[in-house]
Design an enzyme around this catalytic site. Structure first.
Site, PDB file in Angstrom:
ATOM      1  N   LYS A  22       0.835  -1.210   0.000  1.00 35.76           N
ATOM      2  CA  LYS A  22       0.000   0.000   0.000  1.00 35.76           C
ATOM      3  C   LYS A  22       0.867   1.255   0.000  1.00 35.76           C
ATOM      4  O   LYS A  22       0.635   2.180  -0.767  1.00 35.76           O
ATOM      5  CB  LYS A  22      -0.915   0.005   1.221  1.00 35.76           C
ATOM      6  CG  LYS A  22      -1.601   1.350   1.479  1.00 35.76           C
ATOM      7  CD  LYS A  22      -2.185   1.441   2.871  1.00 35.76           C
ATOM      8  CE  LYS A  22      -2.805   2.797   3.127  1.00 35.76           C
ATOM      9  NZ  LYS A  22      -1.829   3.836   3.493  1.00 35.76           N
ATOM     10  N   ASN A  23       1.877   1.282   0.869  1.00 37.30           N
ATOM     11  CA  ASN A  23       2.670   2.507   1.020  1.00 37.30           C
ATOM     12  C   ASN A  23       3.573   2.782  -0.181  1.00 37.30           C
ATOM     13  O   ASN A  23       4.068   3.895  -0.336  1.00 37.30           O
ATOM     14  CB  ASN A  23       3.480   2.457   2.324  1.00 37.30           C
ATOM     15  CG  ASN A  23       2.588   2.601   3.552  1.00 37.30           C
ATOM     16  OD1 ASN A  23       1.457   3.076   3.457  1.00 37.30           O
ATOM     17  ND2 ASN A  23       3.075   2.174   4.696  1.00 37.30           N
ATOM     18  N   CYS A 117      -6.401   8.624   7.679  1.00 34.85           N
ATOM     19  CA  CYS A 117      -6.555   8.249   9.091  1.00 34.85           C
ATOM     20  C   CYS A 117      -6.196   9.409  10.017  1.00 34.85           C
ATOM     21  O   CYS A 117      -5.271  10.162   9.739  1.00 34.85           O
ATOM     22  CB  CYS A 117      -5.654   7.056   9.424  1.00 34.85           C
ATOM     23  SG  CYS A 117      -6.157   5.523   8.652  1.00 34.85           S
ATOM     24  N   ARG A 122       0.000  15.322  11.014  1.00 33.35           N
ATOM     25  CA  ARG A 122       1.042  14.845  10.104  1.00 33.35           C
ATOM     26  C   ARG A 122       1.541  16.094   9.382  1.00 33.35           C
ATOM     27  O   ARG A 122       1.061  16.445   8.309  1.00 33.35           O
ATOM     28  CB  ARG A 122       0.500  13.818   9.117  1.00 33.35           C
ATOM     29  CG  ARG A 122       1.614  13.297   8.193  1.00 33.35           C
ATOM     30  CD  ARG A 122       1.130  12.278   7.184  1.00 33.35           C
ATOM     31  NE  ARG A 122       0.875  10.994   7.779  1.00 33.35           N
ATOM     32  CZ  ARG A 122       0.792   9.859   7.092  1.00 33.35           C
ATOM     33  NH1 ARG A 122       0.973   9.862   5.791  1.00 33.35           N
ATOM     34  NH2 ARG A 122       0.528   8.723   7.672  1.00 33.35           N
ATOM     35  N   ASP A 305       3.297   1.271  12.043  1.00 34.90           N
ATOM     36  CA  ASP A 305       2.089   0.659  11.478  1.00 34.90           C
ATOM     37  C   ASP A 305       1.779  -0.714  12.080  1.00 34.90           C
ATOM     38  O   ASP A 305       0.686  -1.238  11.884  1.00 34.90           O
ATOM     39  CB  ASP A 305       2.222   0.517   9.953  1.00 34.90           C
ATOM     40  CG  ASP A 305       1.950   1.828   9.225  1.00 34.90           C
ATOM     41  OD1 ASP A 305       1.491   2.782   9.879  1.00 34.90           O
ATOM     42  OD2 ASP A 305       2.214   1.904   8.018  1.00 34.90           O
ATOM     43  N   ARG A 397      -9.037   0.434   3.216  1.00 34.77           N
ATOM     44  CA  ARG A 397      -8.047   1.347   2.631  1.00 34.77           C
ATOM     45  C   ARG A 397      -6.681   0.677   2.497  1.00 34.77           C
ATOM     46  O   ARG A 397      -5.873   1.106   1.690  1.00 34.77           O
ATOM     47  CB  ARG A 397      -7.884   2.598   3.510  1.00 34.77           C
ATOM     48  CG  ARG A 397      -8.994   3.616   3.395  1.00 34.77           C
ATOM     49  CD  ARG A 397      -8.643   4.892   4.132  1.00 34.77           C
ATOM     50  NE  ARG A 397      -7.296   5.294   3.776  1.00 34.77           N
ATOM     51  CZ  ARG A 397      -6.294   5.466   4.645  1.00 34.77           C
ATOM     52  NH1 ARG A 397      -6.495   5.273   5.922  1.00 34.77           N
ATOM     53  NH2 ARG A 397      -5.111   5.827   4.231  1.00 34.77           N
TER      54      ARG A 397
END
Length: 429
Positions: A22-23, A117, A122, A305, A397
């Site tokens: 995903k990242n 999220c 951030r 994570d 997600r």
């Protein structure tokens, strides 16, 4: 809107295949903007973030076609520097990669501030510092970031904090800048190497990725290419943790074990059997797990994570563990939900103190973010009774077909539509 129901007590056994990262995906898709011809990305995960990014590429004039579920063909030839102040761009945090990619390609960009999220602030100050060093003027106007540059010129940029997002974003903006850019105190995550591999295949000149100093020689044009994404180390880690807490023998396929060394070391400390080969992990827990402390750090340290899923596992370990997240201190919303399931966790000065082992009890719980969702699913697998997890939009997600993968491993898990009463309740909370 749906909920996931998990009947605890069924031991996980068998094989699970890990999807693309995903990242990586959330940066690779915007990176395709920089090319002048077709970019083909293979092995993408089937998650909502990827779909949103593909839609955004079409919004700015790209042609996006799918070859099956996992391979996307992106034609960037007709893309324009269209402003993206609102709408889908607000739905995910990684939308900020459009800033670097569009600045690099068009010398201008308007992007709404990132959503996704809620993990506390951030800040994108390091991204902005990098863009300004390259020659861009950056302003915040009505909640959108405006970037404008006559030209981009290479610079030496020192990141005050190690940031994956800033490292990738500066890299995207710098590959077509004039001259040499040096990023110091750069992040070293595998996903950064993956993005740099794509850019290099396009014709970018990048050295030092995977170290804390990245050197980029600007080029005038970038061509399209074909690229296969790396496996998702966080998804692999999540299933490894689930196997340690609720498994018999689980084999995790399509994984790069070196990307998970910090987690695997902690599992071994807990007395979990961990064996690894080139692209596989074998996880088998012992009857008694030992408690261990964890502290999240930038890569190659313990991943933030995986902090929340690992906290669920620690409820089953003998003794007291201290969990400290140095990356996102606000990543604690799963703790109250785990307490509702009978977990013994208290918070002290930014750390969570977990005492075990306890018999977790099924409850109705809500996923407040992506990894909190994973933590609650793992707790449900270990709990007595049927746990109901809402907030599945967060889980979708970042985890591809989680229900199907758990069913294949022998879990008893299913999804149901929320009743109108449950929808109202969820909306009110």
């Amino acid at each position: 809107m749906q909920k996931m129901l998990i009947e605890g007590g069924h031991k996980l056994n068998g094989n699970v295949r890990i999807s693309g990262a995903k990242n990586s995906a959330v940066a690779l898709l915007p990176a395709a903007i920089l090319a002048d011809s077709e970019v083909v990305l293979e092995g993408l995960p089937i998650i909502s973030d990827v779909g949103i990014l593909a839609d955004l590429l079409e919004e700015i004039g790209g042609t996006v076609t799918w070859d099956g579920d996992r391979t996307v063909h992106i034609h960037p030839e007709r893309m324009i520097s269209m402003p993206l102040p609102n709408g889908k761009v607000k739905k995910l945090r990684a939308s900020y990669y459009f800033m670097g990619a569009m600045l690099g390609k068009f010398k201008q960009s308007v992007i709404g501030l990132p959503g996704g999220c809620h993990l506390g602030p951030r800040p994108i100050d390091q991204h902005i510092k990098g863009f300004e060093a390259l020659g861009a003027e950056v302003t915040n106007e009505q909640g959108a970031i405006y970037l404008r540059a006559k030209e981009l010129v290479g610079a030496r940029i020192y990141l005050d904090v190690v940031s994956v997002g800033a490292t990738i974003n500066i890299m995207l903006a710098a590959v077509k800048a004039k001259g040499t850019t040096i990023i110091e105190n750069a992040a070293k995550e595998p996903e950064i190497i993956d993005v740099a591999t794509l850019l290099t295949n396009m014709g970018a000149k990048i050295k030092g990725v995977g170290t804390d100093i990245i050197r980029i020689e600007g080029v005038s044009t970038l061509n399209g290419c074909r690229h296969t994404i790396i496996p998702d180390r966080i998804e692999a880690g999540t299933y490894a943790i689930a196997a340690a807490g609720a498994g018999r023998e689980v084999i995790i396929d399509n994984v790069i074990p070196q990307h998970l060394e910090s987690l695997l070391a902690k599992l071994r400390e807990m007395d979990v059997t961990v064996e690894q080969s080139d692209e596989q992990l074998y996880i088998a827990p012992k009857k008694i797990l030992k408690s261990v402390d964890i502290k999240t750090l930038v890569y190659p340290g313990f991943p933030t994570d995986l902090q929340q899923p690992f906290t669920s596992l620690l409820t089953q370990a003998t003794g007291t563990a201290v969990v400290t997240d140095t990356i996102y201190s606000a990543r604690t919303k799963h703790i109250d939900e785990l307490r509702r399931m009978n977990a013994m966790i208290k918070t002290e000065g930014g750390s969570a103190i977990v005492t075990g082992p306890v018999q977790l009890e099924a409850a109705r719980v809500k996923a407040s973010d992506l990894r909190a969702g994973a933590a609650l699913v793992i707790a449900g697998l270990m709990a007595k009774g049927v746990t109901e997890v809402t907030g599945l939009d967060h889980i979708d997600r970042g985890y591809e077909h989680m229900t199907d993968k758990l069913l294949k491993l022998g879990a008893n898990v299913w999804r149901e539509d929320l009743t109108s009463e449950e929808k109202t309740q969820l909306h009110n909370t």
